[in-house]
Each structure stands twice: as C-alpha cells, then as structure tokens.
Design an enzyme around this catalytic site. Structure first.
Site, PDB file in Angstrom:
ATOM      1  N   ARG A  15      32.552  21.979  23.580  1.00  0.00           N
ATOM      2  CA  ARG A  15      33.441  21.704  22.436  1.00  0.00           C
ATOM      3  C   ARG A  15      32.846  20.599  21.557  1.00  0.00           C
ATOM      4  O   ARG A  15      32.844  20.698  20.327  1.00  0.00           O
ATOM      5  CB  ARG A  15      34.819  21.263  22.953  1.00  0.00           C
ATOM      6  CG  ARG A  15      35.610  22.402  23.545  1.00  0.00           C
ATOM      7  CD  ARG A  15      36.866  21.907  24.260  1.00  0.00           C
ATOM      8  NE  ARG A  15      37.726  23.032  24.628  1.00  0.00           N
ATOM      9  CZ  ARG A  15      38.638  22.996  25.581  1.00  0.00           C
ATOM     10  NH1 ARG A  15      38.819  21.894  26.293  1.00  0.00           N
ATOM     11  NH2 ARG A  15      39.382  24.042  25.835  1.00  0.00           N
ATOM     12  N   ARG A  28      49.431  14.205  36.285  1.00  0.00           N
ATOM     13  CA  ARG A  28      48.275  14.871  36.897  1.00  0.00           C
ATOM     14  C   ARG A  28      48.324  14.738  38.412  1.00  0.00           C
ATOM     15  O   ARG A  28      47.888  15.617  39.143  1.00  0.00           O
ATOM     16  CB  ARG A  28      46.980  14.270  36.347  1.00  0.00           C
ATOM     17  CG  ARG A  28      46.451  15.100  35.198  1.00  0.00           C
ATOM     18  CD  ARG A  28      45.199  14.521  34.647  1.00  0.00           C
ATOM     19  NE  ARG A  28      45.448  13.161  34.163  1.00  0.00           N
ATOM     20  CZ  ARG A  28      44.507  12.314  33.824  1.00  0.00           C
ATOM     21  NH1 ARG A  28      43.254  12.654  33.940  1.00  0.00           N
ATOM     22  NH2 ARG A  28      44.805  11.120  33.367  1.00  0.00           N
ATOM     23  N   ASP A  73      34.113  20.763  27.913  1.00  0.00           N
ATOM     24  CA  ASP A  73      34.289  19.651  26.958  1.00  0.00           C
ATOM     25  C   ASP A  73      32.978  19.396  26.206  1.00  0.00           C
ATOM     26  O   ASP A  73      32.983  19.127  24.999  1.00  0.00           O
ATOM     27  CB  ASP A  73      34.691  18.370  27.704  1.00  0.00           C
ATOM     28  CG  ASP A  73      35.700  18.655  28.797  1.00  0.00           C
ATOM     29  OD1 ASP A  73      36.854  18.249  28.667  1.00  0.00           O
ATOM     30  OD2 ASP A  73      35.324  19.335  29.784  1.00  0.00           O
ATOM     31  N   HIS A  97      37.057  15.503  33.942  1.00  0.00           N
ATOM     32  CA  HIS A  97      37.486  16.541  32.999  1.00  0.00           C
ATOM     33  C   HIS A  97      38.940  16.200  32.700  1.00  0.00           C
ATOM     34  O   HIS A  97      39.853  16.626  33.394  1.00  0.00           O
ATOM     35  CB  HIS A  97      37.353  17.933  33.625  1.00  0.00           C
ATOM     36  CG  HIS A  97      38.018  19.014  32.812  1.00  0.00           C
ATOM     37  ND1 HIS A  97      37.621  19.340  31.538  1.00  0.00           N
ATOM     38  CD2 HIS A  97      39.055  19.841  33.095  1.00  0.00           C
ATOM     39  CE1 HIS A  97      38.389  20.318  31.073  1.00  0.00           C
ATOM     40  NE2 HIS A  97      39.259  20.634  32.000  1.00  0.00           N
TER      41      HIS A  97
HETATM   42  P1  NAD Z   1      47.357  31.701  34.911  1.00  0.00           P
HETATM   43  O1  NAD Z   1      48.712  31.246  35.346  1.00  0.00           O
HETATM   44  O2  NAD Z   1      47.223  32.700  33.818  1.00  0.00           O
HETATM   45  O3  NAD Z   1      46.561  32.278  36.190  1.00  0.00           O
HETATM   46  C1  NAD Z   1      46.648  31.742  37.463  1.00  0.00           C
HETATM   47  C2  NAD Z   1      46.670  32.926  38.422  1.00  0.00           C
HETATM   48  O4  NAD Z   1      46.577  32.422  39.769  1.00  0.00           O
HETATM   49  C3  NAD Z   1      47.969  33.742  38.343  1.00  0.00           C
HETATM   50  O5  NAD Z   1      47.660  35.104  38.045  1.00  0.00           O
HETATM   51  C4  NAD Z   1      48.580  33.576  39.736  1.00  0.00           C
HETATM   52  O6  NAD Z   1      49.260  34.752  40.187  1.00  0.00           O
HETATM   53  C5  NAD Z   1      47.347  33.287  40.572  1.00  0.00           C
HETATM   54  N1  NAD Z   1      47.606  32.623  41.860  1.00  0.00           N
HETATM   55  C6  NAD Z   1      48.489  31.623  42.125  1.00  0.00           C
HETATM   56  N2  NAD Z   1      48.402  31.299  43.436  1.00  0.00           N
HETATM   57  C7  NAD Z   1      47.475  32.101  44.004  1.00  0.00           C
HETATM   58  C8  NAD Z   1      46.937  32.237  45.296  1.00  0.00           C
HETATM   59  N3  NAD Z   1      47.365  31.471  46.313  1.00  0.00           N
HETATM   60  N4  NAD Z   1      45.980  33.166  45.533  1.00  0.00           N
HETATM   61  C9  NAD Z   1      45.561  33.949  44.514  1.00  0.00           C
HETATM   62  N5  NAD Z   1      46.025  33.867  43.248  1.00  0.00           N
HETATM   63  C10 NAD Z   1      46.972  32.957  43.004  1.00  0.00           C
HETATM   64  O7  NAD Z   1      46.553  30.367  34.548  1.00  0.00           O
HETATM   65  P2  NAD Z   1      45.181  30.268  33.733  1.00  0.00           P
HETATM   66  O8  NAD Z   1      45.478  30.017  32.303  1.00  0.00           O
HETATM   67  O9  NAD Z   1      44.304  31.394  34.134  1.00  0.00           O
HETATM   68  O10 NAD Z   1      44.581  28.907  34.313  1.00  0.00           O
HETATM   69  C11 NAD Z   1      44.133  28.851  35.644  1.00  0.00           C
HETATM   70  C12 NAD Z   1      43.653  27.440  35.978  1.00  0.00           C
HETATM   71  O11 NAD Z   1      42.474  27.169  35.236  1.00  0.00           O
HETATM   72  C13 NAD Z   1      44.667  26.337  35.618  1.00  0.00           C
HETATM   73  O12 NAD Z   1      44.649  25.348  36.642  1.00  0.00           O
HETATM   74  C14 NAD Z   1      44.100  25.759  34.337  1.00  0.00           C
HETATM   75  O13 NAD Z   1      44.480  24.415  34.130  1.00  0.00           O
HETATM   76  C15 NAD Z   1      42.629  25.874  34.666  1.00  0.00           C
HETATM   77  N6  NAD Z   1      41.712  25.750  33.516  1.00  0.00           N
HETATM   78  C16 NAD Z   1      40.616  24.983  33.738  1.00  0.00           C
HETATM   79  C17 NAD Z   1      39.707  24.786  32.718  1.00  0.00           C
HETATM   80  C18 NAD Z   1      38.510  23.901  32.987  1.00  0.00           C
HETATM   81  O14 NAD Z   1      37.742  23.555  32.072  1.00  0.00           O
HETATM   82  N7  NAD Z   1      38.299  23.497  34.245  1.00  0.00           N
HETATM   83  C19 NAD Z   1      39.902  25.399  31.471  1.00  0.00           C
HETATM   84  C20 NAD Z   1      41.021  26.215  31.286  1.00  0.00           C
HETATM   85  C21 NAD Z   1      41.932  26.378  32.329  1.00  0.00           C
END
Ligand code: NAD
Length: 307
Positions: free
Chosen positions: A150, A87, A147, A174
């Site tokens: 869930r 992480r 969470d 988280h």
């Molecule tokens: P993903 O890879 O599908 O989407 C990420 C997007 O960000 C991509 O389309 C990429 O092109 C874009 N990106 C990268 N750098 C960028 C920048 N500088 N400016 C603009 N866009 C940019 O990933 P995802 O599945 O959508 O997940 C996104 C994030 O959300 C991850 O960090 C994931 O761990 C997190 N997430 C958090 C939770 C939560 O509870 N907090 C839950 C699910 C996912």
C-alpha cells in the site's frame, strides 16, 4: 504436484485461491471451512474457470484431513474484529480457535509450511509456532507485506514512478504501531529524499493513509481482500518456486535491535524452506525506537494471551 490448503473460504481465503488459480501457482488447492457449503460453492465457482487456465485440482470441505500432503497451509479462518472490541479481545478469541485448529493441521501435514493471515497476525503467528512445535522458519505471517504494498503504491503515485521501482518497507506490527523505513527508501538506488519533488509532509500523509487503509476500505466495502489475495499468492509462489523474494513477513524474532521472543515483520528471504534468511536493515535511531515500541505493544498482548 504442489498443493496449497487454505483454511477459511471467506473473503480473503477465496480471493487468495482466485489469485493463485489465475497465476497457475499450485497444482492442487484445498478449501477448508467450518461452513462446508461456502467452501464447496467457492471451489465450484473456481473450477469453472479451468477450461481457460492452467490446471488446478480442487478439493473442499470442513475436514482438516484435506491438508494432507499440502506444501503450504494458509490460515485465513477466524473471527473478525467486532465494533468496540480491543485487539487483545480479538486475539484471545482467535487464540482459542487456533489452539484447536493447529494440532489438526500438524496431524495431517507435519512437514508443511504454515502461512498465517488471520488477525492479529503477529500474535497468531507466535501462537501457531507454539501450538505446532514446527521449526520457526516453517511458520510465518503475511505481516506488513500488504502495508508495504500500500505504501509503495501511494509513493509511486506521489512521485509518478511505478511502485515496483520504489524500494521501502513498513516494518513492525501489522497494525497501529507499524512504521515506515524511510532512511533506506530509494528508487534506482537514489534515496527518495534526494528527489527534487520530495516533500516530507506528503510522505507522512501517504504513511497515514497506509496505516488507516484497512479502516478506510472496511468502512466503504466491508472487508479487504484483493490486495491481500495477491500478497498470499506471491508469498506462496516464492515458496513453491524457491524464488528467494524479499518480503516483510512476520516471523519469530530472537534478536532484532534487542527486540526478542515475539513475532513481527522484518525483511526476509522466502524460499522452498520457508524463511531462508533475515535481512538486518541499518535502521536509524527513530526507526529503532519505533521497532522497539512495536515490539513492546505486541509483547504485552502476547504475554496476556500466553499466561
Ligand atoms: P470472513 O469472515 O469472510 O472469512 C473467515 C472464514 O473463516 C469464514 O468463512 C468462516 O466460516 C471460517 N472459519 C471460522 N472458523 C473456522 C474454523 N475453525 N475452521 C475453518 N474455517 C473457519 O473473513 P475475511 O474477510 O476472509 O478475513 C479473514 C481474516 O483475514 C480476518 O482475521 C481478517 O482480519 C484477516 N485479514 C488479514 C489481512 C492481513 O494483512 N494479514 C488482510 C485482510 C484480512
């Protein structure tokens, strides 16, 4: 007209946009992604639902100027965790991205509220506060709201009660050090422990499943996005409609049971100003110890990143 800018039109960003559109929460949605085509494709697909839904105006592209006049900027952009990556390593990679991205958001939307979703969400929320210089009530992360949803779902299944009527929280990080607040968990004001079918082992199982839910879903379908999409839409609605809903979001902690100078999740009232107030729960001793442990885990990562 209310406007939400979503940075990152990947799984989570585009699903959040879909959840927002279905509920007609925002007048305008901007989808911003370094992958301009992806942002455009998602916006076009969403736009075609307009004849059947409340009107939303879409803009898209790779330009942060699209954040202008946004009431809320939702950040879902970032790198995903690689196999065998810690992480701390993921936090360090996304910290570099945030150091570039946040000043651009501030430039175009100096009065916005920023909702951080990208992981590790607690660390990146703290960095967003630092890089933006915004008042702390205007920057927070989705934290353990997902969470908690869930856990409530699983407890609802266990007791055959609608999860809406199960009141409890997952707090802290988280991530792996999160913990359930069982001392105040109740339905209809009755502590769950007094239900005649209460079984501590089953509660423990539900918590374990909650904690491992992301791993389980990712191993089966590659990513999690529906529930977090709904969580994002509900937080945005509480802000734009000044609903004052209580959700366990990740905020800057000045002193919560002696935990301080970092971000983690505690129950907060969410309204038009962002974090309207924080609720100090009467945690029992083991919950306080779990909260402090979560704080220590996060502080170690944050100190490494910030130095
Ligand atoms: P993903 O890879 O599908 O989407 C990420 C997007 O960000 C991509 O389309 C990429 O092109 C874009 N990106 C990268 N750098 C960028 C920048 N500088 N400016 C603009 N866009 C940019 O990933 P995802 O599945 O959508 O997940 C996104 C994030 O959300 C991850 O960090 C994931 O761990 C997190 N997430 C958090 C939770 C939560 O509870 N907090 C839950 C699910 C996912």
């Amino acid at each position: 007209m209310s406007k939400i800018a979503i940075i990152g039109a990947g799984f989570v960003g585009s699903t959040a946009a879909y959840a927002l559109v279905l509920q007609g929460i925002a007048g305008a949605i901007a989808l911003i992604d370094v992958n301009k085509q992806k942002a455009e494709g998602e916006a076009l697909d969403l736009e075609h639902s307009m004849p059947y839904l409340k009107r939303t105006i879409f803009t898209f592209g790779d330009d942060y100027a699209l954040c202008e006049d946004a009431d809320i900027v939702v950040i879902t952009a970032g790198f995903a965790q690689k196999q065998a990556e810690t992480r701390l390593q993921l936090a360090a990679r996304n910290a570099v991205l945030f150091a570039e991205m946040i000043p651009k958001i501030v430039q175009y939307a100096p009065k916005t509220i920023i909702l951080v979703v990208t992981n590790p969400v607690d660390i990146l929320t703290a960095l967003t506060i630092k890089y933006s210089g915004f008042p702390k009530e205007r920057v927070f992360g989705t934290g353990t709201t997902l969470d908690t949803a869930r856990f409530r779902f699983l407890l609802g299944e266990q007791f055959h009660i609608n999860p809406k009527s199960i009141h409890t929280f997952i707090l802290g990080e988280h991530g792996d050090s999160e913990f359930p607040v069982l001392s105040t968990a109740n339905t209809a004001g009755l502590k769950l422990a007094y239900l005649d079918d209460y079984a501590q082992e089953k509660i423990n199982e539900s918590f374990l499943r909650t904690k491992n839910a992301a791993y389980e879903i990712i191993s089966k379908k590659g990513a999690t996005y529906y529930a977090i999409g709904v969580v994002i839409s509900r937080i945005c609605r509480s802000i734009l409609e000044d609903q004052h809903e209580v959700m366990p979001v990740s905020t800057w902690i000045d002193n919560y049971y002696d935990v301080c100078n970092l971000c983690l999740s505690t129950p907060c009232v969410i309204g038009r100003n962002g974090i309207e107030r924080k609720i100090q729960l009467p945690l029992n001793e083991s919950e306080i110890a779990a909260l402090r442990h979560s704080g220590a885990v996060l502080k170690e990562i944050l100190d490494h990143i910030i130095q």
